[in-house]
Write a protein that holds these residues in place. Structure first.
Motif, PDB file in Angstrom:
ATOM      1  N   VAL A 134       0.832  -1.210   0.000  1.00 21.62           N
ATOM      2  CA  VAL A 134       0.000   0.000   0.000  1.00 21.62           C
ATOM      3  C   VAL A 134       0.867   1.261   0.000  1.00 21.62           C
ATOM      4  N   VAL A 135       1.950   1.248   0.750  1.00 15.12           N
ATOM      5  CA  VAL A 135       2.840   2.414   0.808  1.00 15.12           C
ATOM      6  C   VAL A 135       3.464   2.699  -0.558  1.00 15.12           C
ATOM      7  N   VAL A 136       3.923   1.651  -1.235  1.00 14.46           N
ATOM      8  CA  VAL A 136       4.516   1.824  -2.567  1.00 14.46           C
ATOM      9  C   VAL A 136       3.466   2.329  -3.549  1.00 14.46           C
ATOM     10  N   LEU A 137       2.256   1.779  -3.464  1.00 15.44           N
ATOM     11  CA  LEU A 137       1.172   2.241  -4.320  1.00 15.44           C
ATOM     12  C   LEU A 137       0.883   3.716  -4.060  1.00 15.44           C
ATOM     13  N   GLY A 138       0.846   4.115  -2.797  1.00  9.96           N
ATOM     14  CA  GLY A 138       0.587   5.510  -2.460  1.00  9.96           C
ATOM     15  C   GLY A 138       1.631   6.443  -3.021  1.00  9.96           C
ATOM     16  N   ALA A 139       2.907   6.043  -2.989  1.00  8.54           N
ATOM     17  CA  ALA A 139       3.977   6.876  -3.538  1.00  8.54           C
ATOM     18  C   ALA A 139       3.784   7.086  -5.038  1.00  8.54           C
ATOM     19  N   TYR A 196      -5.482  -5.679  -9.848  1.00  4.77           N
ATOM     20  CA  TYR A 196      -4.439  -6.659  -9.539  1.00  4.77           C
ATOM     21  C   TYR A 196      -3.786  -6.365  -8.186  1.00  4.77           C
ATOM     22  N   VAL A 197      -3.612  -5.074  -7.890  1.00  8.00           N
ATOM     23  CA  VAL A 197      -3.052  -4.706  -6.592  1.00  8.00           C
ATOM     24  C   VAL A 197      -4.001  -5.129  -5.479  1.00  8.00           C
ATOM     25  N   LEU A 198      -5.287  -4.873  -5.672  1.00  2.00           N
ATOM     26  CA  LEU A 198      -6.273  -5.201  -4.650  1.00  2.00           C
ATOM     27  C   LEU A 198      -6.389  -6.705  -4.443  1.00  2.00           C
ATOM     28  N   GLU A 199      -6.385  -7.470  -5.525  1.00  2.00           N
ATOM     29  CA  GLU A 199      -6.484  -8.921  -5.387  1.00  2.00           C
ATOM     30  C   GLU A 199      -5.254  -9.481  -4.661  1.00  2.00           C
ATOM     31  N   ALA A 200      -4.092  -8.894  -4.923  1.00  2.00           N
ATOM     32  CA  ALA A 200      -2.886  -9.322  -4.203  1.00  2.00           C
ATOM     33  C   ALA A 200      -3.002  -8.989  -2.723  1.00  2.00           C
ATOM     34  N   LEU A 201      -3.544  -7.825  -2.425  1.00  2.77           N
ATOM     35  CA  LEU A 201      -3.710  -7.412  -1.024  1.00  2.77           C
ATOM     36  C   LEU A 201      -4.676  -8.347  -0.299  1.00  2.77           C
ATOM     37  N   ARG A 202      -5.738  -8.742  -0.974  1.00  2.00           N
ATOM     38  CA  ARG A 202      -6.694  -9.667  -0.363  1.00  2.00           C
ATOM     39  C   ARG A 202      -6.055 -11.037  -0.120  1.00  2.00           C
ATOM     40  N   ASP A 203      -5.228 -11.483  -1.053  1.00  2.00           N
ATOM     41  CA  ASP A 203      -4.537 -12.752  -0.850  1.00  2.00           C
ATOM     42  C   ASP A 203      -3.599 -12.672   0.353  1.00  2.00           C
ATOM     43  N   LEU A 204      -2.876 -11.586   0.465  1.00  2.00           N
ATOM     44  CA  LEU A 204      -1.952 -11.412   1.593  1.00  2.00           C
ATOM     45  C   LEU A 204      -2.711 -11.390   2.918  1.00  2.00           C
ATOM     46  N   PHE A 205      -3.845 -10.714   2.950  1.00  2.00           N
ATOM     47  CA  PHE A 205      -4.642 -10.653   4.173  1.00  2.00           C
ATOM     48  C   PHE A 205      -5.228 -12.021   4.521  1.00  2.00           C
ATOM     49  N   THR A 211       1.641 -16.859  -4.293  1.00  2.00           N
ATOM     50  CA  THR A 211       0.623 -17.131  -5.302  1.00  2.00           C
ATOM     51  C   THR A 211       0.869 -16.258  -6.520  1.00  2.00           C
ATOM     52  N   GLY A 212       0.304 -16.683  -7.652  1.00  2.00           N
ATOM     53  CA  GLY A 212       0.426 -15.898  -8.866  1.00  2.00           C
ATOM     54  C   GLY A 212      -0.252 -14.546  -8.730  1.00  2.00           C
ATOM     55  N   THR A 213      -1.355 -14.524  -7.978  1.00  2.00           N
ATOM     56  CA  THR A 213      -2.078 -13.269  -7.773  1.00  2.00           C
ATOM     57  C   THR A 213      -1.216 -12.250  -7.035  1.00  2.00           C
ATOM     58  N   VAL A 214      -0.530 -12.711  -5.995  1.00  2.00           N
ATOM     59  CA  VAL A 214       0.356 -11.821  -5.247  1.00  2.00           C
ATOM     60  C   VAL A 214       1.515 -11.351  -6.124  1.00  2.00           C
ATOM     61  N   GLY A 215       2.113 -12.285  -6.868  1.00  2.00           N
ATOM     62  CA  GLY A 215       3.227 -11.927  -7.742  1.00  2.00           C
ATOM     63  C   GLY A 215       2.834 -10.888  -8.775  1.00  2.00           C
ATOM     64  N   LEU A 216       1.651 -11.073  -9.379  1.00  2.00           N
ATOM     65  CA  LEU A 216       1.181 -10.121 -10.385  1.00  2.00           C
ATOM     66  C   LEU A 216       0.889  -8.762  -9.756  1.00  2.00           C
ATOM     67  N   ALA A 219       4.152  -7.021  -9.028  1.00  2.00           N
ATOM     68  CA  ALA A 219       4.760  -6.546 -10.269  1.00  2.00           C
ATOM     69  C   ALA A 219       4.068  -5.286 -10.778  1.00  2.00           C
ATOM     70  N   VAL A 220       2.741  -5.281 -10.750  1.00  2.00           N
ATOM     71  CA  VAL A 220       1.987  -4.105 -11.197  1.00  2.00           C
ATOM     72  C   VAL A 220       2.288  -2.903 -10.314  1.00  2.00           C
ATOM     73  N   THR A 221       2.383  -3.127  -9.007  1.00  2.00           N
ATOM     74  CA  THR A 221       2.680  -2.033  -8.086  1.00  2.00           C
ATOM     75  C   THR A 221       4.060  -1.439  -8.351  1.00  2.00           C
ATOM     76  N   VAL A 222       5.047  -2.305  -8.588  1.00  2.00           N
ATOM     77  CA  VAL A 222       6.408  -1.831  -8.871  1.00  2.00           C
ATOM     78  C   VAL A 222       6.432  -1.026 -10.174  1.00  2.00           C
ATOM     79  N   VAL A 223       5.731  -1.510 -11.185  1.00  2.00           N
ATOM     80  CA  VAL A 223       5.677  -0.784 -12.463  1.00  2.00           C
ATOM     81  C   VAL A 223       4.996   0.575 -12.277  1.00  2.00           C
ATOM     82  N   LEU A 224       3.894   0.596 -11.523  1.00  2.00           N
ATOM     83  CA  LEU A 224       3.213   1.858 -11.252  1.00  2.00           C
ATOM     84  C   LEU A 224       4.135   2.842 -10.534  1.00  2.00           C
ATOM     85  N   ALA A 225       4.898   2.339  -9.572  1.00  2.00           N
ATOM     86  CA  ALA A 225       5.814   3.199  -8.831  1.00  2.00           C
ATOM     87  C   ALA A 225       6.888   3.761  -9.753  1.00  2.00           C
TER      88      ALA A 225
END
Length: 241
Positions: A134-139, A196-205, A211-216, A219-225
């Motif tokens: 979430v912090v990386v997404l916010g940045a 994709y970020v949200l689905e990864a967050l739900r998997d982590l919670f 999982t592939g969902t978390v990995g994706l 990856a999307v969060t890093v690209v967005l950053a």
């Protein structure tokens, strides 16, 4: 650059802390959804599904409008005064973004605290990993918001960002998982990176890490950053050159 970033971050953070109510009110909307909609959602879903959605909503709404700060700075000549200093142009952006990240971290902690009070249960590892995501997404969102604010007219910033943020929130599945949506809407939502970020967050919670969902989602969060900080830095360099 690191020294300049730290100095500007401290200055921005002190200004933010002088308006503590602004931090609280920034989280009011997701908190209201959590308190007023959460008990209804809990009858057919779980808090571990709803709370991540509200955190992503918070990021989009709060960080997406972060550019308001630079709009006023440009109007009152603050950017002009900073331009004649030897401060790194990248530091002018990063100092502000770090302040926004701290604000979002506090607001996210508020939403999580209320979620736990209602009965949400999240493993510590999933909570920590999700918080970093979430912090990386916010940045990235804050940097993009500054770029938009400096690119378009100040009168257009609010309507443009509000118009863009609302569909992104809805298509991310913040309120209900998009798997529950009609086929065409579910397909359309795949165009939004925030799904994709949200689905990864739900998997982590939920305690699912490798999982592939978390990995994706990561990856999307890093690209967005990377995209957000690159675009924001270029616009800041152009506007303060």
């Amino acid at each position: 650059m690191l020294r300049d970033t730290w100095v500007l971050f401290r200055h921005s953070l002190r200004a933010t802390l002088r308006q503590k109510l602004g931090i609280v009110f920034g989280a009011v909307q997701p908190l209201l959804f959590l308190v007023l909609f959460g008990p209804i959602f809990a009858t057919f879903g779980t808090w571990e599904v709803l709370v991540p959605g509200l955190i992503v909503q918070l990021g989009l709404m709060s960080m997406g409008l972060a550019g308001f700060g630079v709009v006023f700075d440009r109007r009152f000549g603050v950017l002009e005064r900073l331009r004649v200093t030897p401060a790194s142009r990248l530091a002018l952006l990063l100092g502000r973004v770090l302040d926004n990240v701290v604000t979002m971290a506090v607001q996210t902690a508020m939403v999580l605290a209320v979620g736990f009070a209602f009965g949400m249960r999240v493993p510590f590892a999933g909570l920590a990993a999700g918080f970093v995501l979430v912090v990386v997404l916010g940045a990235s969102l804050a940097a993009l918001s500054y770029a938009v604010a400096l690119t378009i007219g100040e009168q257009l910033f609010a309507p443009v960002m509000s118009t863009a943020v609302i569909p992104l929130v809805l298509l991310s599945g913040a309120f209900l998982p998009m798997s529950m949506a009609p086929g065409w809407l579910d397909a359309l939502s795949h165009l939004s990176p925030f799904r994709y970020v949200l689905e990864a967050l739900r998997d982590l919670f939920a305690g699912h890490y490798a999982t592939g969902t978390v990995g994706l989602g990561v990856a999307v969060t890093v690209v967005l950053a990377a995209v957000g900080l690159t675009v924001g830095a270029r616009v800041f360099n152009r506007e303060t050159a």
